[in-house]
Design an enzyme around this catalytic site. Structure first.
Site, PDB file in Angstrom:
ATOM      1  N   HIS A 144       0.958  -1.339   0.053  1.00 44.14           N
ATOM      2  CA  HIS A 144       0.067  -0.026   0.129  1.00 44.14           C
ATOM      3  C   HIS A 144       0.780   1.297   0.057  1.00 44.14           C
ATOM      4  O   HIS A 144       1.973   1.203   0.326  1.00 44.14           O
ATOM      5  CB  HIS A 144      -0.920   0.041   1.193  1.00 44.14           C
ATOM      6  CG  HIS A 144       0.023   0.037   2.493  1.00 44.14           C
ATOM      7  ND1 HIS A 144       0.471  -1.191   2.954  1.00 44.14           N
ATOM      8  CD2 HIS A 144       0.372   0.943   3.541  1.00 44.14           C
ATOM      9  CE1 HIS A 144       0.955  -1.066   4.225  1.00 44.14           C
ATOM     10  NE2 HIS A 144       0.862   0.094   4.319  1.00 44.14           N
ATOM     11  N   GLY A 145       0.387   2.294  -0.323  1.00 45.28           N
ATOM     12  CA  GLY A 145       0.983   3.567  -0.431  1.00 45.28           C
ATOM     13  C   GLY A 145       0.814   4.272   0.890  1.00 45.28           C
ATOM     14  O   GLY A 145      -0.253   4.132   1.684  1.00 45.28           O
TER      15      GLY A 145
END
Length: 156
Positions: free
Chosen positions: A74-75
């Site tokens: 995920h960012g």
């Protein structure tokens, strides 16, 4: 607890959909695996394409491997601006993908959480994937429909 939270979250769109699941995939490395789940999120209109680079950058800072054969790329930080709406994408790798020393992921779950929803998404994934028997079934499944059903089943 199962990922039924994903089904209930939004009346107009589910966070996890059947077409957001890939089975029997192969990747040369973790970055290719991250690219695969990132492209699903882009295709579904959940994130901007630049979010994929943020997912890879996050992986460079600290592995997203959480154990039990699962990674959750995920960012973070500025990448939040690249999220259009919350969603997850799942790719199954029967042969596994190295996410670090002695860290082979068989399920790679790409996450995009709008606002603070990423915390609920992470908690629900962790709960659903702590059962080793269930994870083994997810890893060995040959059907996106079966994986979807297992991840979204109601728990009594």
């Amino acid at each position: 607890m199962a990922l039924n939270w994903f089904k209930r979250q939004s009346k107009k769109k589910e966070i996890l959909t059947r077409d957001g699941i890939l089975v029997k995939m192969h990747a040369k490395d973790k970055y290719e695996a991250i690219e695969m789940v990132g492209k699903i999120l882009v295709k579904q209109g959940k994130v901007q394409a630049s979010y994929i680079d943020a997912m890879k950058a996050r992986e460079n800072m600290l592995t997203t491997y959480i154990g039990n054969g699962i990674a959750i790329p995920h960012g973070v930080g500025e990448a939040k601006d690249k999220i259009i709406e919350s969603g997850i994408a799942v790719a199954q790798f029967p042969e596994g993908v190295e996410f670090g020393e002695n860290q082979k992921a068989y399920l790679v779950i790409g996450i995009a959480g709008k606002g603070d929803e990423h915390l609920n998404i992470l908690a629900n994934i962790a709960s659903a994937c702590e059962d080793e028997k269930k994870v083994k079934k997810l890893i060995n499944s040959t059907s996106a429909d079966e994986i979807y059903e297992m991840l979204t089943e109601e728990v009594s």
